[in-house]
Each structure stands twice: as C-alpha cells, then as structure tokens.
Scaffold this motif. Structure first.
Motif, PDB file in Angstrom:
ATOM      1  N   VAL A 307       0.829  -1.064  -0.117  1.00 29.24           N
ATOM      2  CA  VAL A 307       0.047   0.055   0.179  1.00 29.24           C
ATOM      3  C   VAL A 307       0.746   1.190   0.061  1.00 29.24           C
ATOM      4  N   SER A 308       1.963   1.321   0.762  1.00 29.49           N
ATOM      5  CA  SER A 308       2.790   2.513   1.080  1.00 29.49           C
ATOM      6  C   SER A 308       3.480   3.048  -0.221  1.00 29.49           C
ATOM      7  N   ALA A 309       3.849   1.909  -1.035  1.00 26.19           N
ATOM      8  CA  ALA A 309       4.691   2.124  -2.196  1.00 26.19           C
ATOM      9  C   ALA A 309       3.723   2.044  -3.366  1.00 26.19           C
ATOM     10  N   ASP A 310       2.455   1.976  -3.356  1.00 21.98           N
ATOM     11  CA  ASP A 310       1.651   1.905  -4.249  1.00 21.98           C
ATOM     12  C   ASP A 310       1.854   0.775  -5.413  1.00 21.98           C
ATOM     13  N   LEU A 311       1.826  -0.489  -4.819  1.00 22.09           N
ATOM     14  CA  LEU A 311       2.237  -1.330  -5.500  1.00 22.09           C
ATOM     15  C   LEU A 311       1.087  -2.745  -5.806  1.00 22.09           C
ATOM     16  N   LEU A 312       0.035  -2.292  -5.102  1.00 24.64           N
ATOM     17  CA  LEU A 312      -1.171  -3.186  -5.417  1.00 24.64           C
ATOM     18  C   LEU A 312      -1.596  -3.216  -6.937  1.00 24.64           C
ATOM     19  N   GLY A 313      -1.335  -2.246  -7.763  1.00 25.64           N
ATOM     20  CA  GLY A 313      -1.864  -2.388  -9.079  1.00 25.64           C
ATOM     21  C   GLY A 313      -0.794  -3.203  -9.937  1.00 25.64           C
ATOM     22  N   ARG A 314       0.299  -3.463  -9.476  1.00 25.98           N
ATOM     23  CA  ARG A 314       1.419  -4.149 -10.169  1.00 25.98           C
ATOM     24  C   ARG A 314       1.719  -5.388  -9.487  1.00 25.98           C
ATOM     25  N   THR A 315       0.956  -5.872  -8.607  1.00 24.27           N
ATOM     26  CA  THR A 315       1.266  -7.146  -7.903  1.00 24.27           C
ATOM     27  C   THR A 315       0.234  -8.082  -7.700  1.00 24.27           C
ATOM     28  N   HIS A 316       0.518  -9.680  -7.996  1.00 27.56           N
ATOM     29  CA  HIS A 316      -0.523 -10.083  -8.087  1.00 27.56           C
ATOM     30  C   HIS A 316      -0.255 -11.088  -6.785  1.00 27.56           C
ATOM     31  N   ILE A 317      -1.182 -11.107  -5.755  1.00 27.80           N
ATOM     32  CA  ILE A 317      -1.137 -11.684  -4.538  1.00 27.80           C
ATOM     33  C   ILE A 317      -1.707 -13.319  -4.530  1.00 27.80           C
ATOM     34  N   GLY A 318      -0.759 -14.354  -4.436  1.00 27.40           N
ATOM     35  CA  GLY A 318      -1.266 -15.473  -4.334  1.00 27.40           C
ATOM     36  C   GLY A 318      -0.947 -16.081  -2.989  1.00 27.40           C
ATOM     37  N   LEU A 319      -1.212 -17.207  -2.596  1.00 29.59           N
ATOM     38  CA  LEU A 319      -0.937 -18.044  -1.297  1.00 29.59           C
ATOM     39  C   LEU A 319      -0.179 -19.301  -1.580  1.00 29.59           C
ATOM     40  N   ASP A 320       0.514 -19.817  -0.869  1.00 24.90           N
ATOM     41  CA  ASP A 320       1.310 -21.207  -0.855  1.00 24.90           C
ATOM     42  C   ASP A 320       1.581 -21.483   0.450  1.00 24.90           C
ATOM     43  N   PHE A 321       0.415 -22.303   1.037  1.00 28.99           N
ATOM     44  CA  PHE A 321       0.782 -23.109   2.195  1.00 28.99           C
ATOM     45  C   PHE A 321       0.044 -24.467   2.165  1.00 28.99           C
ATOM     46  N   PHE A 322       0.394 -25.432   2.765  1.00 28.75           N
ATOM     47  CA  PHE A 322      -0.274 -26.763   2.823  1.00 28.75           C
ATOM     48  C   PHE A 322      -0.118 -27.573   4.126  1.00 28.75           C
ATOM     49  N   ASP A 323      -1.124 -27.485   4.820  1.00 26.67           N
ATOM     50  CA  ASP A 323      -1.044 -28.153   6.167  1.00 26.67           C
ATOM     51  C   ASP A 323      -1.845 -29.051   6.171  1.00 26.67           C
ATOM     52  N   ALA A 324      -1.720 -30.050   6.585  1.00 26.90           N
ATOM     53  CA  ALA A 324      -2.589 -31.616   6.573  1.00 26.90           C
ATOM     54  C   ALA A 324      -2.796 -31.866   8.144  1.00 26.90           C
ATOM     55  N   THR A 325      -2.235 -31.102   9.038  1.00 26.90           N
ATOM     56  CA  THR A 325      -2.442 -31.251  10.496  1.00 26.90           C
ATOM     57  C   THR A 325      -4.093 -30.782  11.104  1.00 26.90           C
ATOM     58  N   ILE A 326      -4.527 -29.908  10.312  1.00 27.01           N
ATOM     59  CA  ILE A 326      -5.851 -29.182  10.632  1.00 27.01           C
ATOM     60  C   ILE A 326      -6.616 -29.342   9.202  1.00 27.01           C
ATOM     61  N   SER A 327      -7.994 -28.886   9.481  1.00 27.52           N
ATOM     62  CA  SER A 327      -8.806 -28.891   8.676  1.00 27.52           C
ATOM     63  C   SER A 327      -8.419 -28.025   7.372  1.00 27.52           C
TER      64      SER A 327
END
Length: 412
Positions: A307-327
């Motif tokens: 937000v501070s660097a005004d990069l939201l328009g240039r950044t694609h936000i993805g997630l990457d985690f995999f935890d099989a100890t919980i739902s």
C-alpha cells in the motif's frame, strides 16, 4: 464499538474507512488448490514426491477427486469476503484420459474453466516440475540429459498454452508461474553449466510470444529444498536477472528465502526493475515449511509495503501453504482472510502524514503515530466488511468451519 464510531476514530487521522473498504473489495487473492489435497493432484500416472514438496499430517477429509476439491473450494470461498482467484497446478487435470506431462492439453482442464466461469473466479496456473519419474534427480530444465530437458520444455510450453486459453476463456490474464526444484544435495563443482541450461530451457519454453491480456509469465526462486541443500540452480539472483532481461514477472515466495530475511523489504527494490510482481504468501516457521499464514508482523509488513509503495496495481497476490494437520478448508479460510485483514490495516494507515513526518526527518512523530494507530478499532471495520459481503465473522465463522469439516471427515 459501532462502525460509525470506528469510522470517526479513523477520520480523526484523515483516513477514509469507506475508501479502504471499497479498495479491499477489489483486491483478488489467488487461493492455491494444493492446500485441499496435500499436493497430491489427480494424475493417473504416479511418480515421486521429490523437489522439497511435503505436506505434514493426515487430518480427515482430504479431497480425493476434482469434484470433492471443487466442493471444498466453494465452501471456502463462501467464507471469504470478496471475489477471488484459484491457482491451479498442472497435476490437477480433470480428465478420464491418462496424458503424461508433455501431453497435457486445455481440454484436460476444461471442467475447471467451466466451474470458474460459474463461480465468477479467475484462474492462475503452474506447470508441475515435481512428483514425476523424470524429476527424481531433482533436475528438470537444467538436467544434463537433453532428452529429459526436452520433456520438461514441452511440458512448460503446453502449460503456457493452457494458461493462455484459460485467460482468454475467462477474460482475465492467467498468471503462469514457473518453479523448478533443480539443485544439488552436495556441493557441485560446476554451477555455471546447470544455470546456462536452465536459462536456455526457459528461453525455449517461452519462445512463442503470448498475448499478455491472456497470460503473464512469472519465474520463482528458492533458497533451498529437501535434496537440494547445497545449491539451488534457480536462485533469487538467477531469476531476478532473468525477469529483468526477459520481461517476465518475478515471484517472491515468502518461504523461499532465509528465515531472517524480510521479504517485504524486497518489494520496493524489485519494483524498480520489473513491471509486475507475483507474491506467494506463506509462513516459513523454519525453512519453506509453508504454515498457514497468521496476522503476524511479516504479513502486516508485506501489506504495508504494497500500500505505502503503491504496488497493489502491479502485484498479483497468491497464497502458498499446505497444512494437513488441521481442517484443509479452514486453512484456506483463515489464511486468505488474514491476508485481507493485513491489507485492510494497511489501507487504514495515515500514509500521507507518516511520509510527511519521515521526509521532514521527524522520526519522533512517525514513531508516535505508528504506535498509536495500533490501538485503532480495526476489528470493527473488518466486521463491517464481512457483513457487507455477507460472510460470517467471529464465533459464527468457527461454527461454520466446524460444521463443514464434520461433513467431509468421513472421506477415506
């Protein structure tokens, strides 16, 4: 506290909560399919699980089919405010055929595209360079055997074409992210040769121009992984240089650096040299352990930089985690909502005043304000956002997550 009272508290600092809520509603998060089945995929051919990819745990309810995975995703999206995306790996094809990696086609993923249309979701894609007999040496695009390199080059070409067709079908660019597990368990005597082979293979994969309105190529580095402790061919420096020279996106995975590195600090430096950035948001407790992300300092700092660097328009936000100890569905919901909460906090900061103080070398005022705003009623604004988006929050969310988990716990 009521939302109107919270709105007034933020207004005292010159922050418009309505503008923040409207902006947050427009930020899509690309949720990763592999959390739902422990990175197993749906190929009929089986291979190794190499390349440093390992999910821990055996919590009941793992999705076993594309239909089960899509049902889990639909529930999870219903618990997350806003409209988002799905990040799909090439090993998650949905077909009765039995293609090898160098034979995959768009038709093998057509059910995913039809589903995404129905759900109003965008799709992102990843070629799968691990969990295959031809990746057992932990060398793929940099392998000294030309035949093995050609196999993986063809896989990469086909994945790129599939991503382009996904983007065209859904009317939104599909980010095609390239990560390979290539490296050496013990110290190599020649680091240059495999890196030259990797660069040549990437060039061959991406030789055919694609419409950026349909597909955006990204390259992803890693510090090390299981079996490649001594040397990772696709290091951060390798891919940083490649992205600058070739005009691709650069993927920064928060689990792919040394645990003491602040990945958020890299954003402004990278943004000076590449047009767009791909983020894989994760929580590396030790190395690339990919825990479900928390609303912790690392995530808050990442959102603040965006937000501070005004990069939201240039950044694609993805997630990457995999935890099989919980739902697994709860993991998706918790992680995605925490990313959104971090973004909301960043959008609710008085950046104008903070930057002015900093530029005037008034570090005292900067410190006072950054500490005082920690006490502002963010939770009230978040609850308002969830209410407007028609999703549960608080104890109602816990009940919904437990109810769904109970419904899938009997899967064998």
């Amino acid at each position: 506290m009521s939302y109107d009272s919270a709105k007034a508290a933020f207004a005292d600092l010159g922050v418009d909560t309505e503008a923040a809520l409207n902006r947050l509603a427009d930020i899509p998060i690309s949720m990763h399919c592999w959390q739902g089945d422990d990175v197993v995929g749906f190929e009929q051919k089986t291979g190794s699980s190499g390349g440093g990819i390992q999910a821990t745990g055996n919590h009941p309810g793992r999705a076993r089919t594309p239909d089960e995975l899509r049902a889990d995703l639909e529930f999870s999206y219903s618990m997350i405010p806003g409209k988002h995306r799905l990040n799909l790996h090439a090993c998650y094809l949905d077909t009765d055929q039995n293609p090898d990696r160098d034979e995959i086609e768009f038709s093998h993923f057509a059910p995913w595209v039809d589903w995404a249309k129905d759900q109003g979701l965008g799709l992102d894609f990843n070629p799968t360079f691990f969990a295959h007999a031809k990746a057992d040496d932990n060398l793929t695009l940099s392998h000294p055997d030309q035949g093995i390199r050609d196999f993986w080059i063809e896989h990469g070409k086909r994945s790129r074409d599939i991503a382009a067709q996904m983007g065209a079908a859904l009317g939104t660019p599909c980010v095609n992210n390239i990560w390979v597990p290539d490296g050496y368990k013990d110290t190599p005597v020649d680091r240059m040769a495999p890196r030259q082979r990797l660069e040549n293979s990437l060039d061959a994969m991406m030789a055919t121009p694609q419409d950026k309105a349909q597909v955006l190529d990204a390259v992803e580095s890693k510090l090390f992984g299981i079996g490649v402790e001594a040397c990772t061919v696709g290091s951060h420096e390798f891919y940083m240089g490649y992205a600058i020279r070739k005009g691709t996106l650069l993927c920064l995975d928060m689990g792919h650096f040394h645990p003491t590195e602040n990945v958020a600090d890299k954003l402004s430096s990278v943004a000076l040299s590449v047009d767009e950035i791909l983020l894989h948001v994760s929580r590396p407790m030790r190395w690339d352990s990919d825990h479900v992300i928390l609303l912790d300092d690392a995530i808050l700092q990442m959102a603040q930089e965006l937000v501070s660097a005004d990069l939201l328009g240039r950044t694609h936000i993805g997630l990457d985690f995999f935890d099989a100890t919980i739902s697994r569905t709860a993991a998706w919901v918790i992680g995605t909502r925490n990313m959104q909460k971090a973004l909301l906090r960043a959008l609710l900061a008085p950046w104008g005043g903070l930057k002015s103080a900093e530029n005037n070398l008034d570090y005292t005022s900067r410190l006072v304000v950054t500490e005082e705003i920690k006490d502002l009623p963010y939770a009230t604004v978040w609850a308002e956002f969830c209410d407007r988006m028609g999703v549960a929050s608080g104890q109602a969310l816990v009940s919904d997550l437990h109810r769904y988990q109970a419904s899938v716990a009997g899967r064998g």
